[in-house]
Scaffold this motif. Structure first.
Motif, PDB file in Angstrom:
ATOM      1  N   ILE A 581     -12.904 -22.991  -3.089  1.00 23.99           N
ATOM      2  CA  ILE A 581     -11.486 -23.353  -2.956  1.00 23.99           C
ATOM      3  C   ILE A 581     -11.346 -24.711  -2.287  1.00 23.99           C
ATOM      4  CG2 ILE A 581      -9.335 -22.724  -1.791  1.00 23.99           C
ATOM      5  CD1 ILE A 581     -10.100 -19.791  -2.199  1.00 23.99           C
ATOM      6  N   SER A 582     -12.206 -24.998  -1.290  1.00 20.93           N
ATOM      7  CA  SER A 582     -12.156 -26.292  -0.603  1.00 20.93           C
ATOM      8  C   SER A 582     -12.490 -27.441  -1.552  1.00 20.93           C
ATOM      9  CB  SER A 582     -13.130 -26.302   0.578  1.00 20.93           C
ATOM     10  OG  SER A 582     -12.773 -25.322   1.536  1.00 20.93           O
ATOM     11  N   VAL A 583     -13.434 -27.216  -2.453  1.00 20.78           N
ATOM     12  CA  VAL A 583     -13.793 -28.248  -3.431  1.00 20.78           C
ATOM     13  C   VAL A 583     -12.593 -28.585  -4.317  1.00 20.78           C
ATOM     14  CG1 VAL A 583     -15.187 -28.699  -5.494  1.00 20.78           C
ATOM     15  CG2 VAL A 583     -16.255 -27.749  -3.444  1.00 20.78           C
ATOM     16  N   LEU A 584     -11.897 -27.566  -4.768  1.00 20.40           N
ATOM     17  CA  LEU A 584     -10.722 -27.798  -5.603  1.00 20.40           C
ATOM     18  C   LEU A 584      -9.613 -28.479  -4.814  1.00 20.40           C
ATOM     19  CD1 LEU A 584     -10.631 -24.396  -7.536  1.00 20.40           C
ATOM     20  CD2 LEU A 584     -11.469 -26.600  -8.367  1.00 20.40           C
ATOM     21  N   GLU A 585      -9.436 -28.085  -3.557  1.00 20.00           N
ATOM     22  CA  GLU A 585      -8.410 -28.703  -2.711  1.00 20.00           C
ATOM     23  C   GLU A 585      -8.722 -30.179  -2.476  1.00 20.00           C
ATOM     24  OE1 GLU A 585      -5.002 -29.221  -0.766  1.00 20.00           O
ATOM     25  OE2 GLU A 585      -5.586 -27.338  -1.736  1.00 20.00           O
ATOM     26  N   ASP A 586      -9.992 -30.500  -2.195  1.00 13.36           N
ATOM     27  CA  ASP A 586     -10.396 -31.898  -1.999  1.00 13.36           C
ATOM     28  C   ASP A 586     -10.152 -32.717  -3.259  1.00 13.36           C
ATOM     29  OD1 ASP A 586     -11.164 -31.265   0.554  1.00 13.36           O
ATOM     30  OD2 ASP A 586     -13.307 -31.082   0.074  1.00 13.36           O
ATOM     31  N   SER A 587     -10.435 -32.131  -4.404  1.00 12.43           N
ATOM     32  CA  SER A 587     -10.205 -32.830  -5.672  1.00 12.43           C
ATOM     33  C   SER A 587      -8.727 -33.130  -5.875  1.00 12.43           C
ATOM     34  CB  SER A 587     -10.737 -31.985  -6.833  1.00 12.43           C
ATOM     35  OG  SER A 587     -10.467 -32.603  -8.070  1.00 12.43           O
ATOM     36  N   GLU A 613      -3.865 -23.562  -9.809  1.00 10.18           N
ATOM     37  CA  GLU A 613      -3.978 -22.226 -10.394  1.00 10.18           C
ATOM     38  C   GLU A 613      -5.381 -21.662 -10.199  1.00 10.18           C
ATOM     39  OE1 GLU A 613      -2.765 -18.801 -12.505  1.00 10.18           O
ATOM     40  OE2 GLU A 613      -1.571 -20.464 -11.712  1.00 10.18           O
ATOM     41  N   MET A 614      -6.387 -22.524 -10.322  1.00 11.03           N
ATOM     42  CA  MET A 614      -7.763 -22.073 -10.125  1.00 11.03           C
ATOM     43  C   MET A 614      -8.008 -21.653  -8.681  1.00 11.03           C
ATOM     44  SD  MET A 614      -9.891 -24.781 -12.455  1.00 11.03           S
ATOM     45  CE  MET A 614      -9.672 -24.842 -14.238  1.00 11.03           C
ATOM     46  N   GLN A 615      -7.414 -22.368  -7.747  1.00  6.19           N
ATOM     47  CA  GLN A 615      -7.529 -21.967  -6.341  1.00  6.19           C
ATOM     48  C   GLN A 615      -6.979 -20.560  -6.128  1.00  6.19           C
ATOM     49  OE1 GLN A 615      -5.738 -25.930  -4.816  1.00  6.19           O
ATOM     50  NE2 GLN A 615      -6.935 -25.172  -3.078  1.00  6.19           N
ATOM     51  N   GLU A 616      -5.824 -20.296  -6.711  1.00 12.37           N
ATOM     52  CA  GLU A 616      -5.199 -18.990  -6.538  1.00 12.37           C
ATOM     53  C   GLU A 616      -6.028 -17.880  -7.173  1.00 12.37           C
ATOM     54  OE1 GLU A 616      -1.316 -19.451  -8.157  1.00 12.37           O
ATOM     55  OE2 GLU A 616      -0.600 -20.736  -6.521  1.00 12.37           O
ATOM     56  N   ARG A 617      -6.754 -18.199  -8.247  1.00 11.74           N
ATOM     57  CA  ARG A 617      -7.566 -17.195  -8.922  1.00 11.74           C
ATOM     58  C   ARG A 617      -8.929 -17.029  -8.256  1.00 11.74           C
ATOM     59  NH1 ARG A 617      -5.656 -15.815 -14.337  1.00 11.74           N
ATOM     60  NH2 ARG A 617      -3.743 -16.992 -14.780  1.00 11.74           N
ATOM     61  N   MET A 618      -9.127 -17.691  -7.126  1.00 11.31           N
ATOM     62  CA  MET A 618     -10.356 -17.518  -6.344  1.00 11.31           C
ATOM     63  C   MET A 618     -10.067 -16.930  -4.966  1.00 11.31           C
ATOM     64  SD  MET A 618     -12.653 -20.903  -7.078  1.00 11.31           S
ATOM     65  CE  MET A 618     -13.559 -21.106  -8.605  1.00 11.31           C
TER      66      MET A 618
END
Length: 701
Positions: A581-587, A613-618
């Motif tokens: 989730i942190s990787v997606l947030e940083d992106s 959306e991907m963050q929420e699905r993780m």
């Protein structure tokens, strides 16, 4: 209790999911609260779509006159059964009647239950291939047919591991019985004279190419090690059977015909609503294929069987295809590998070939026969013929529900050059297929190859970002290439080429690259070449504020987002959801600071929405297993191939889907959603009732 439950399921399934094909003997109007009881074949024919449900459509009553009506109308072909017309009539022990030819074809495909009431038959009508009963009267015809059916041995049953018996239809050893092609591929309703434009001296340019440097000017004394150049390709448009290039040249363009093999999961988990919706979706596909397009259907569960050979979708071919799909019954395990093997064999053994070939795979489960080891090699699922040459036979896979193997299906598509779509709700199976078909029926160019040559002596190619497309840089860095393959009408491709720019002592500009596109016309098989002007960069003494090209920056963002998705998925597979989730947030944070994002570019907004959306699905392991993995993989497939896929619940035409959706894909999707039960507004109303109808039937006391 069991009888009442069956009646309720029939009322729900038949009154709410009913589509009647228009016949020559009957008026086009269809009444949902009529006295007729309809068979599953009604799900397949959208000839009278869309329809509006009447108030009585939602009731649970069954008409008392259904038996009488079913005796007057064959529930397979939906035409009247009248005495004295020379057609044999088969009346089953459940009292429902059919044309003998129709029900024999139904039984041949493995269906041993009544298409109307689903009662199991003890006496099965079977047609002997060598029997000619045309000289008999109708009564004697019926008697002879029934005597033959009783005397023939039952179909061979194959026992599968841990599952009930399955009907194994006989098949030839070699699938070289494909129907011969029409030698004159033409647009429906067009005369052959309209095709002359393809042979004139001014052919339409089917691809346009544009090149964007990241900045338009570089100071003379400054050098760059990684200077990005964007190459943008776009196929010509198709308007009512015409190809229109960017310079408004118009020529009649009969589209390339398609050889399509659909590999359908009919395992036990598909029983009920899933199978009904799959049949309806296949009905939509069958109705929208042209008379020169050919279709073959492979059904798999514990084993796989070919329902019919590659057949042109003429009026007769469509009817045969509808009957075959309607005969499907769900049972057994899930042997995806066998289904793909048989689908590839249909393509390998065919005697004739349409210009476009593709395989569509639909499944809601996991392969329990081949891929049951801890670390499976998904490439083993594909025959060598499918993935030995890039783009030869792409497999477009569709996984739906929470139990399908997204990793397997994504890998199959990635190896073959196809796309993977995640269908979160089976209610939109048809929409997802419609979008895919809209692309396959509009292939504009094939075997497209982009060739890149360096012009200036001191310039070298550093890297080529092409996603899943095969790219190559020669050893000296002076040339490179990208194999792009097929492009649908108005489909776009963007590639980032990184080069070095040396400092200059003098000169007004520096020539950098020369680019060339080579592609094949899918109809004429002729090769065409398109060359761009030499890309030059201005080299003034001084440059003011450098303004980065939004087009270049937007594609940088796409690659950055795709890299973050891939990294997050790897972390999630290891169980580290927090870091993922942190990787997606940083992106998302990095993307928000880019020039394109600050300009509120529509594509960048869609990327941010997707990453969120991907963050929420993780958020939990359960959510990731149920939908997060499939959602990420379908996103990676879409971005790496730059092609529209169904993603979760985004098939409704959201900004995310429209990023790669072509106009003809969107048009086919609108056509699907216009059908009754196809539009999202009806899904919410109908889905609870369909779910109720698909629940396991209580055993009678």
């Amino acid at each position: 209790m069991g009888s009442k439950w069956r009646k309720m399921k029939l009322a729900l399934g038949l009154n709410l999911c009913t589509y009647l094909p228009r016949t020559l003997e009957e008026p086009p109007a269809v009444c949902l609260n009529s006295a007729e009881r309809l068979s599953d074949v009604a799900l397949l024919s959208p000839a009278n779509w869309p329809m509006t449900p009447t108030p009585s459509s939602y009731g649970l009553r069954l008409s008392r006159s259904s038996s009488k009506s079913s005796k007057q109308t064959c529930s397979i072909c939906l035409t009247k059964m009248r005495e004295g017309e020379g057609h044999a009539i088969f009346t089953a022990e459940c009292s429902h009647s059919f044309h003998f030819q129709c029900i024999a074809s139904n039984v041949k495909h493995g269906n041993h239950v009544c298409p109307v009431c689903r009662a199991k038959w003890k006496e099965i009508p079977m047609q002997h291939p060598m029997l000619d009963l045309s000289y008999l009267s109708e009564r004697h015809h019926n008697d002879a047919a029934m005597n033959l059916a009783r005397s023939l041995p039952p179909p061979r049953r194959v026992m599968s591991r841990g599952h009930g018996p399955q009907i194994q239809a006989s098949e030839p050893a070699t699938f070289n019985d494909d129907e011969r092609l029409d030698q004159q591929p033409m647009i429906a309703g067009k005369s052959s004279s309209n095709n002359d434009a393809l042979d004139n001296n001014h052919p339409v340019r089917m691809v346009d190419m544009k090149v964007y440097p990241e900045v338009s000017a570089v100071p003379r004394a400054k050098s760059f090690e990684k200077f990005d150049v964007l190459v943008h390709l776009k196929a010509a448009a198709m308007v009512t059977g015409q190809a229109v290039s960017q310079n408004n040249q118009v020529s009649q363009y009969p589209r390339a015909s398609v050889d399509l093999v659909t590999v359908l999961d009919i395992s036990g988990s598909m029983a009920g609503t899933k199978l009904a919706l799959l049949k309806r979706a296949m009905g939509f596909v069958i109705q929208n294929l042209g008379s020169n397009d050919r279709l073959s259907v492979i059904a798999f569960s514990s084993t796989a069987r070919r329902l019919f050979p590659l057949t042109r979708m003429s009026d007769t071919g469509r009817q045969q295809a509808l009957q075959a799909v309607n005969s499907l019954v769900a049972n057994g395990g899930t042997n995806i590998a066998e289904g793909l093997r048989k689908g590839a064999k249909v393509m390998e053994d065919r005697r004739h070939k349409n210009p476009v070939s593709s395989i569509i795979l639909l499944s809601d489960g996991r392969d329990t026969y081949t891929m049951n080891q801890p670390d499976p090699n998904y490439k083993l699922l594909l025959p060598l013929s499918v993935h030995s040459k890039r783009f030869q036979i792409p497999v477009h896979s569709f996984g739906f529900g929470s139990d399908h193997d997204a990793s397997l299906m994504h890998s199959v598509s990635e190896f073959s050059g196809g796309t993977f779509s995640f269908i979160e709700s089976e209610a939109v199976i048809q929409d997802a297929l419609a979008q895919c078909i809209g692309g396959l029926l509009s292939v504009a160019v094939q075997e497209l190859r982009l060739e890149i040559d360096v012009v200036w002596p001191d310039v070298r190619l550093g890297s080529i970002k092409a996603g899943s497309y095969s790219s190559l840089i020669n050893g000296d860095g002076r040339s490179g290439s990208i194999d792009v393959g097929d492009l649908y009408a108005e489909e776009e491709r963007d590639f980032l080429v990184s080069i070095n720019i040396p400092a200059e002592k003098a000169g007004i500009d520096t020539p950098l690259l020369a680019l060339r596109c080579v592609y094949k016309d899918p109809l004429s098989k002729e090769t065409a070449t398109l060359e761009s002007d030499v890309l030059k960069i201005q080299r003034p003494e001084k440059v003011g504020e450098e303004v980065v090209s939004i087009e270049v920056d937007k594609q940088r963002n796409r690659f950055l987002a795709a890299e973050a998705m891939a990294k997050a998925r790897t972390l999630a597979e290891r169980g580290d959801l927090t870091t993922a989730i942190s990787v997606l947030e940083d992106s998302r944070r990095v993307l928000s600071e880019t020039v394109a994002a600050k300009s509120r570019d529509r594509f960048c907004v869609a990327l941010d929405t997707e990453l969120k959306e991907m963050q929420e699905r993780m958020m939990s392991r359960h959510v990731y297993e149920a939908s997060g993995r499939a959602y990420i993989l379908s996103g990676l497939s879409s971005h790496s191939w730059q092609r529209a896929t169904a993603r979760g619940d985004s098939i409704d035409g959201s900004i995310l889907v429209q990023s790669y959706q072509t106009p003809l894909m969107a048009e086919m999707l609108r056509r699907s959603q216009a059908m009754f039960l196809g539009s999202p507004s009806n899904h919410r109303l109908i889905q609870p009732l369909l779910s109720l109808a698909s629940q396991p039937q209580p055993k009678p006391r």
